[in-house]
Design a protein around this motif. Structure first.
Motif, PDB file in Angstrom:
ATOM      1  N   THR A   1       0.803  -1.223   0.000  1.00 32.63           N
ATOM      2  CA  THR A   1       0.000   0.000   0.000  1.00 32.63           C
ATOM      3  C   THR A   1       0.836   1.273   0.000  1.00 32.63           C
ATOM      4  OG1 THR A   1      -0.136  -0.067   2.421  1.00 32.63           O
ATOM      5  CG2 THR A   1      -1.902  -1.166   1.183  1.00 32.63           C
ATOM      6  N   GLY A   2       2.158   1.140  -0.042  1.00 30.68           N
ATOM      7  CA  GLY A   2       3.019   2.325  -0.082  1.00 30.68           C
ATOM      8  C   GLY A   2       3.257   2.971   1.262  1.00 30.68           C
ATOM      9  N   GLN A   3       2.882   2.297   2.354  1.00 34.21           N
ATOM     10  CA  GLN A   3       3.164   2.852   3.684  1.00 34.21           C
ATOM     11  C   GLN A   3       4.637   2.741   4.048  1.00 34.21           C
ATOM     12  OE1 GLN A   3       0.201   0.294   5.571  1.00 34.21           O
ATOM     13  NE2 GLN A   3      -0.970   2.107   6.172  1.00 34.21           N
ATOM     14  N   VAL A   4       5.335   1.855   3.353  1.00 35.03           N
ATOM     15  CA  VAL A   4       6.791   1.796   3.429  1.00 35.03           C
ATOM     16  C   VAL A   4       7.310   1.673   2.005  1.00 35.03           C
ATOM     17  CG1 VAL A   4       6.824  -0.728   3.766  1.00 35.03           C
ATOM     18  CG2 VAL A   4       8.801   0.651   4.431  1.00 35.03           C
ATOM     19  N   ARG A   5       8.358   2.435   1.692  1.00 35.05           N
ATOM     20  CA  ARG A   5       9.014   2.379   0.392  1.00 35.05           C
ATOM     21  C   ARG A   5      10.429   1.861   0.618  1.00 35.05           C
ATOM     22  NH1 ARG A   5       5.668   5.963   2.385  1.00 35.05           N
ATOM     23  NH2 ARG A   5       7.196   7.643   2.337  1.00 35.05           N
ATOM     24  N   VAL A   6      10.779   0.772  -0.040  1.00 35.70           N
ATOM     25  CA  VAL A   6      12.082   0.127   0.155  1.00 35.70           C
ATOM     26  C   VAL A   6      12.902   0.304  -1.114  1.00 35.70           C
ATOM     27  CG1 VAL A   6      13.267  -2.001   0.789  1.00 35.70           C
ATOM     28  CG2 VAL A   6      10.961  -1.563   1.656  1.00 35.70           C
ATOM     29  N   ARG A   7      14.127   0.772  -0.947  1.00 33.54           N
ATOM     30  CA  ARG A   7      14.982   1.045  -2.105  1.00 33.54           C
ATOM     31  C   ARG A   7      16.365   0.416  -1.914  1.00 33.54           C
ATOM     32  NH1 ARG A   7      10.705   1.983  -3.504  1.00 33.54           N
ATOM     33  NH2 ARG A   7       9.845   3.810  -4.586  1.00 33.54           N
ATOM     34  N   PHE A   8      16.907  -0.034  -3.045  1.00 31.88           N
ATOM     35  CA  PHE A   8      18.277  -0.543  -3.104  1.00 31.88           C
ATOM     36  C   PHE A   8      19.219   0.634  -3.326  1.00 31.88           C
ATOM     37  CE2 PHE A   8      21.725  -1.961  -6.006  1.00 31.88           C
ATOM     38  CZ  PHE A   8      22.410  -2.803  -5.139  1.00 31.88           C
ATOM     39  N   LEU A   9      20.222   0.761  -2.459  1.00 33.24           N
ATOM     40  CA  LEU A   9      21.182   1.866  -2.553  1.00 33.24           C
ATOM     41  C   LEU A   9      22.508   1.439  -3.165  1.00 33.24           C
ATOM     42  CD1 LEU A   9      20.646   3.528   0.954  1.00 33.24           C
ATOM     43  CD2 LEU A   9      19.587   4.155  -1.224  1.00 33.24           C
ATOM     44  N   GLY A  10      22.885   0.174  -3.004  1.00 35.25           N
ATOM     45  CA  GLY A  10      24.156  -0.252  -3.564  1.00 35.25           C
ATOM     46  C   GLY A  10      24.659  -1.527  -2.922  1.00 35.25           C
ATOM     47  N   LEU A  11      25.752  -2.047  -3.469  1.00 35.82           N
ATOM     48  CA  LEU A  11      26.433  -3.237  -2.980  1.00 35.82           C
ATOM     49  C   LEU A  11      27.913  -2.916  -2.856  1.00 35.82           C
ATOM     50  CD1 LEU A  11      26.615  -6.369  -2.446  1.00 35.82           C
ATOM     51  CD2 LEU A  11      26.902  -6.626  -4.922  1.00 35.82           C
ATOM     52  N   GLY A  12      28.536  -3.369  -1.796  1.00 38.05           N
ATOM     53  CA  GLY A  12      29.969  -3.155  -1.616  1.00 38.05           C
ATOM     54  C   GLY A  12      30.553  -4.212  -0.705  1.00 38.05           C
ATOM     55  N   LEU A  13      31.882  -4.165  -0.542  1.00 34.01           N
ATOM     56  CA  LEU A  13      32.591  -5.093   0.330  1.00 34.01           C
ATOM     57  C   LEU A  13      33.134  -4.337   1.536  1.00 34.01           C
ATOM     58  CD1 LEU A  13      34.756  -7.071  -2.270  1.00 34.01           C
ATOM     59  CD2 LEU A  13      32.428  -7.584  -1.493  1.00 34.01           C
ATOM     60  N   ASP A  14      32.963  -4.921   2.720  1.00 35.71           N
ATOM     61  CA  ASP A  14      33.579  -4.353   3.911  1.00 35.71           C
ATOM     62  C   ASP A  14      35.100  -4.376   3.725  1.00 35.71           C
ATOM     63  OD1 ASP A  14      34.940  -4.711   6.663  1.00 35.71           O
ATOM     64  OD2 ASP A  14      32.910  -4.058   7.207  1.00 35.71           O
ATOM     65  N   PRO A  15      35.792  -3.266   3.935  1.00 32.54           N
ATOM     66  CA  PRO A  15      37.234  -3.231   3.643  1.00 32.54           C
ATOM     67  C   PRO A  15      38.080  -4.098   4.568  1.00 32.54           C
ATOM     68  CG  PRO A  15      36.517  -1.186   4.671  1.00 32.54           C
ATOM     69  CD  PRO A  15      35.279  -1.955   4.350  1.00 32.54           C
ATOM     70  N   LEU A  16      37.590  -4.392   5.767  1.00 36.20           N
ATOM     71  CA  LEU A  16      38.346  -5.213   6.715  1.00 36.20           C
ATOM     72  C   LEU A  16      38.165  -6.699   6.438  1.00 36.20           C
ATOM     73  CD1 LEU A  16      40.080  -5.432   9.300  1.00 36.20           C
ATOM     74  CD2 LEU A  16      37.951  -5.258  10.629  1.00 36.20           C
ATOM     75  N   THR A  17      36.941  -7.123   6.153  1.00 36.75           N
ATOM     76  CA  THR A  17      36.630  -8.546   6.016  1.00 36.75           C
ATOM     77  C   THR A  17      36.345  -8.990   4.584  1.00 36.75           C
ATOM     78  OG1 THR A  17      34.254  -8.184   6.314  1.00 36.75           O
ATOM     79  CG2 THR A  17      35.577  -8.497   8.306  1.00 36.75           C
TER      80      THR A  17
ATOM     81  N   LYS B   1      33.563  -8.816   3.233  1.00 37.44           N
ATOM     82  CA  LYS B   1      32.209  -9.369   3.255  1.00 37.44           C
ATOM     83  C   LYS B   1      31.311  -8.517   2.379  1.00 37.44           C
ATOM     84  CE  LYS B   1      28.323 -10.277   6.435  1.00 37.44           C
ATOM     85  NZ  LYS B   1      28.149 -11.703   6.087  1.00 37.44           N
ATOM     86  N   PRO B   2      30.525  -9.109   1.463  1.00 37.35           N
ATOM     87  CA  PRO B   2      29.582  -8.319   0.664  1.00 37.35           C
ATOM     88  C   PRO B   2      28.468  -7.754   1.542  1.00 37.35           C
ATOM     89  CG  PRO B   2      29.969 -10.492  -0.317  1.00 37.35           C
ATOM     90  CD  PRO B   2      30.529 -10.537   1.061  1.00 37.35           C
ATOM     91  N   GLU B   3      28.042  -6.549   1.240  1.00 33.33           N
ATOM     92  CA  GLU B   3      26.984  -5.882   2.005  1.00 33.33           C
ATOM     93  C   GLU B   3      25.990  -5.223   1.042  1.00 33.33           C
ATOM     94  OE1 GLU B   3      26.481  -5.940   5.149  1.00 33.33           O
ATOM     95  OE2 GLU B   3      28.394  -6.424   6.129  1.00 33.33           O
TER      96      GLU B   3
END
Length: 419
Positions: free
Chosen positions: A318-334, A336-338
């Motif tokens: 119903t549009g009461q929450v809007r969910v968006r993808f902002l990006g993908l990256g790797l944690d520089p220490l581990t 790990k994809p995020e």
């Protein structure tokens, strides 16, 4: 002759026993040194994760396609604008790739202590289990990322991702162990102010974007924004040491968690390959105190009818929450994809759904701001607050990226309600 032989045998036996007794204290001392080294490096990692991350960011500038972000990225991994979740297309390969003997993992064996029988522990997870087990500890099913492909004809318009089946401890053993190696080398180099080069395991992996060289198990990090009239607010999470296995004593966006199916059966592996479903389960756990619903039983969730998931689904529909993808990256220490997401909620729906929300959960403390009429209002979404947390080294890199990108695209996120 028989007497002499018997005496010789007894003498040999006495010599063997004497040698074993003499060696036992040395073996015990060696095991104690190994245990002290492991627990000391773990304490250093908990206390100095922010500094270790900063050192890795500085060393890997060539792997940051978006220089404003603390994550390692490639061109196309961060879109030109916030995208709907269906712009991220996912495929599950049901057959696991054939595992080959890997000399890279042998580089890690030197770091693990020995058990009480004198045998060297075989993995990072085994060492944590034996010596530093946290409150939340379960080798749940996880999605393992194999390949990332931005569309050639439409750069910045989404991603195509390939996954296979994996386990949480696989990620600890081959990815999070990079953080342990960094902490141990930093500690040996003198601690604060030291700038050691990457360790032998990191050097053996060589390329952070070669995902087939380790079990790359993604995390999902979602920034929650609550909009009350014209005023937006956001929430953060303080992860406490002793409650979580990784990223202890850090600040992060909420909700956030591993990208996992909720049950270890193939139909759920297929149906839960969905960023929103993971986000819903993390909302239930971190905001509402629901038990962890990840692979620990045979009961499967019905997202269309079970509480609170049915209400989450209705809010999205119903549009009461809007969910968006902002990006993908790797944690520089581990490495790990995020996945970085943002969930923008209308205050009325948020206050109704999260009326029972508390400020503590099994992983730490929610930073909830002041109280609203029906619950918690959140932290004011202002430049000072958002970019202040984004610049703070104790905020995890994925959280810093979510905050930075949400502020970059605040007009699109807070002014539009439709795709």
């Amino acid at each position: 002759m028989e007497l002499e032989t018997a005496i010789g045998a007894v003498g040999l036996l006495v010599a063997i026993v004497a040698a074993a007794l003499a060696w036992a204290p040395q073996r015990l001392a060696s095991r104690e040194r190994g245990t002290a080294q492991f627990t000391g490096a773990r304490r250093h990692l908990k206390a100095e994760r922010a500094q270790l991350t900063a050192l890795c960011v500085a060393r890997q500038a060539e792997h940051r396609a978006d220089g404003e972000l603390a994550l390692l990225t490639r061109p196309g991994w961060v879109p030109d604008r916030p995208l709907p979740l269906d712009a991220v297309r996912m495929t599950l390969r049901e057959a696991r790739p054939r595992e080959r003997p890997d000399v890279r993992r042998k580089e890690l064996l030197r770091y693990w202590p020995r058990d009480t029988g004198g045998r060297r522990l075989e993995s990072y997870a085994a060492a944590i289990e034996a010596l530093d087990r946290p409150g939340v500890w379960f080798n749940g099913p996880s999605y393992r990322l194999l390949d990332v492909s931005p569309p050639v004809d439409r750069p910045g318009e989404g991603l195509a991702l390939d996954f296979t089946l994996g386990r949480y401890f696989d990620g600890l053993d081959t990815t999070e162990s990079l953080a342990y190696e960094e902490a141990l080398r930093h500690l040996r180099a003198g601690g604060p102010g030291a700038r050691p080069l990457g360790g032998p395991y990191r050097r053996a992996l060589a390329d952070p974007f070669a995902l087939d060289r380790r079990s790359a198990l993604p995390g999902v990090s979602a920034l929650t924004i609550r909009v009350e009239g014209d005023d937006p607010y956001f929430f953060l999470h303080r992860r406490e040491a002793g409650k979580v296995a990784v990223a202890m004593d850090t600040t992060h966006v909420a909700p956030a968690g591993e990208f996992q199916p909720h049950a270890d059966v193939l139909p759920v592996w297929q149906s839960d390959l969905d960023l929103w479903r993971t986000t819903m389960r993390e909302y239930a756990e971190e905001f509402l105190g629901a038990p962890d619903a990840t692979g620990s039983g045979g009961v499967t969730l019905d997202y269309a009818h079970d509480t609170p998931y049915a209400r989450f689904e209705e809010a999205l529909r119903t549009g009461q929450v809007r969910v968006r993808f902002l990006g993908l990256g790797l944690d520089p220490l581990t490495w790990k994809p995020e996945f970085c997401l943002v969930c923008v909620w209308d205050a009325a729906a948020f206050d109704e759904i999260f009326a029972a929300m508390g400020d503590r959960n099994e992983e730490g403390v929610l930073v909830v701001g002041t109280r609203a009429q029906e619950g918690y209002r959140g932290i004011p979404f202002t430049e000072d607050n958002v970019l202040g947390y984004a610049a703070h080294e104790e905020t995890l890199p994925a959280g810093r990226a979510c905050l930075t990108l949400a502020w970059r695209w605040r007009q699109q996120l807070l002014g539009a309600t439709e795709d």
